[in-house]
Scaffold this active site. Structure first.
Site: not given
Length: 527
Positions: A42, A54, A86, A106, A263, A409
């Protein structure tokens, strides 16, 4: 209902410093940006192109929640973080951006001054809970958004500009919690741009260590807006080299592994001896993203282990059915455990962790004070002698194996302290890469977090050492599908509240934030 064992057992206190590792220092976030081929975004006040598609994309990405048909509300919504310019560039009638928490950065403006820019008095009053002013930069906003007030109510944080805020997003410390960049690529470049956002090219690494990978990009399209600009929607994610370890190992097993019988009768492709490392620092949780991992199951099972439980019905009653097959009457009988009640698994993980060497009778018999409490002993050593090289917890008890529904395990964990950080090395003898290993990684990461809470340390690293690492033959094609997916950044773990004792943690006390996995890939469990 709490079991008798849990009520009576001598519990492990949570350390007074546990609160320091309850949440990450900054809230993870994503970037949403539209830029041309040269990085132009911009002229400092306006956007130099008109692409309605967009705008629709921006609204969809920043508003939609991850759950199916879940609508934003004050109790669960996204947040958009923007600079004052913005905010001022938004048409007054669109302030604040609806169904999102608007966080405005800000150095001077107050929340009241921001709200004063909303012309409609009714809308201005309604917006009081939708706007937050932060006196500082992006880092300050992310620190605010990870606080207890916002952790659960905000699902995803999006940085939406402008130029100064975008630059902060790619610099430390903010870049360390960047999860994704959603970019609209606009062509051709605009000559009127005076503000730029330089996004590193995919595959290159910045001085901060950021390496982006393209997850997806659409075909080039032509906008219906004035000027007929061309555009593409692109998603970039920071490279997750830790999950790539797992994916690369799975791929190597499929391509190079030895075909073996097993197994279960299903058959496997197998390699012997591998290792993966995962950082747990700043509450990063290695929960795989290339398919959804059942976190609630991970958490409930680990807490069940930690309490020394062996009754699988306690899990099944909570909707956790991972032990149902091994706890079934037919399976227990096939193991010769005909004297056990159904769902009694015998002296498995939790019993060995908390009562190693004790005689096992049944899941209904309290074993308080019997055997060796390995977890309590390790916590004591972590506090009193953190350099000890004997901080080991083993579930492998040869004398008790015949009485177990399933031999362990993941069988041994060793803990290690360095510079105030607690690390864990897991040795796993039998490693089901498709189903079990993703679960085990997250489980021992959680165990490390909890042990750190009990000892006043910070989480460091999980080292996962694998013995027989295998892919079941009926998992090969599902795993191939998973290998095609680009891993996303790992999520983070938050402890919503601490407990007095380690065993008192509930699944509801622990939350995973910013977990955005790909969909589940179904794989049948071999029993």
């Amino acid at each position: 209902m709490l079991s008798l064992t849990r009520i009576l057992r001598k519990k492990i206190p949570v350390h007074e410093l546990a609160g320091k590792i309850s949440r990450p220092p900054l809230r993870p976030f994503s970037v949403v940006v539209a830029s041309d081929e040269k990085g132009g975004i911009g002229d400092g006040g306006t956007i130099p192109w008109e692409i309605p598609e967009d705008m629709q994309y921006f609204r969809r990405v920043t508003t939609n929640l991850r759950g199916k048909n879940v609508k934003p509300s004050p109790s669960k919504r996204n947040a958009v973080v923007m600079g004052r310019k913005t905010w001022d560039s938004l048409p007054p009638k669109f302030r604040p951006l609806s169904n999102r928490l608007n966080v405005v950065l800000s150095r001077s403006a107050t929340k009241e001054q921001l709200l004063a820019g909303i012309p409609d008095p009714i809308k201005r009053a309604e917006a009081a809970n939708d706007v937050v002013a932060v006196n500082g930069g992006l880092e300050d906003a992310l620190r605010m958004l990870v606080s207890k007030e916002h952790t659960s109510s905000i699902e995803t944080v999006f940085c939406i500009g402008g130029g100064t805020i975008y630059k902060q997003a790619l610099c430390a410390p903010c870049v360390n919690v960047l999860q994704a960049i959603h970019r609209t690529v606009v062509r051709p470049a605009s000559n009127s741009c005076s503000v730029f956002f330089d996004i590193p090219a995919a595959g290159t690494k910045t001085p901060e260590g950021l390496e982006l990978v393209r997850e997806s990009i659409t075909d080039e399209r032509v906008s219906t807006g004035a000027g007929g600009k061309k555009y593409q929607f692109e998603k970039l994610v920071p490279r997750n080299s830790e999950e790539e370890q797992y994916l690369n190992l799975v791929g190597r097993i499929i391509d190079e592994g030895c075909t073996k019988c097993d197994r279960t009768g299903v058959g496997t492709r197998s390699l012997f001896g591998a290792q993966m490392r995962f950082s747990l620092r700043n509450n990063r949780l290695p929960l795989l993203t290339t398919k959804r991992v059942f976190w609630r199951g991970v958490c409930e099972e680990l807490l069940w282990f930690l309490r020394g439980e062996t009754n699988a019905k306690l899990l099944s009653d909570k909707g956790i059915h991972i032990w149902d097959g091994n706890g079934s009457r037919a399976f227990l009988d096939s193991r010769g455990l005909t004297d056990y009640d159904e769902m009694d698994l015998g002296p498995v993980y939790g019993f060995q962790w908390r009562h190693f060497g004790a005689d096992y009778i049944s899941c209904k018999v309290d074993s308080e004070g019997k055997g060796v409490d390995q977890i309590a002993n390790i916590v004591k050593s972590l506090i009193e002698n953190p350099d000890d090289r004997r901080m080991i917890c083993t579930a492998w008890n040869p004398a008790a194996l015949p009485r177990m529904a399933l031999p362990p395990c993941h069988m041994m964990a060793q803990f290690y302290v360095s510079n105030g950080e607690l690390s864990c090395m897991l040795y796993q003898r039998s490693c089901d890469m498709g189903l079990g290993v993703p679960f085990n990684i997250a489980s021992y990461a959680l165990l490390t977090f909890l042990m750190a809470k009990a000892s006043g340390l910070r989480p460091g690293e999980l080292v996962h050492t694998l013995g027989d690492a295998h892919v079941y033959s009926n998992h090969v094609e599902p795993c191939r599908k998973q290998l095609k997916r680009v891993p996303r950044p790992f999520p983070f773990i938050v402890f919503k509240q601490d407990k007095e004792f380690l065993e008192d943690f509930q699944e509801s006390d622990i939350e995973v934030i910013d977990y955005s996995p790909y969909p589940v890939i179904s794989m049948e469990m071999a029993v």
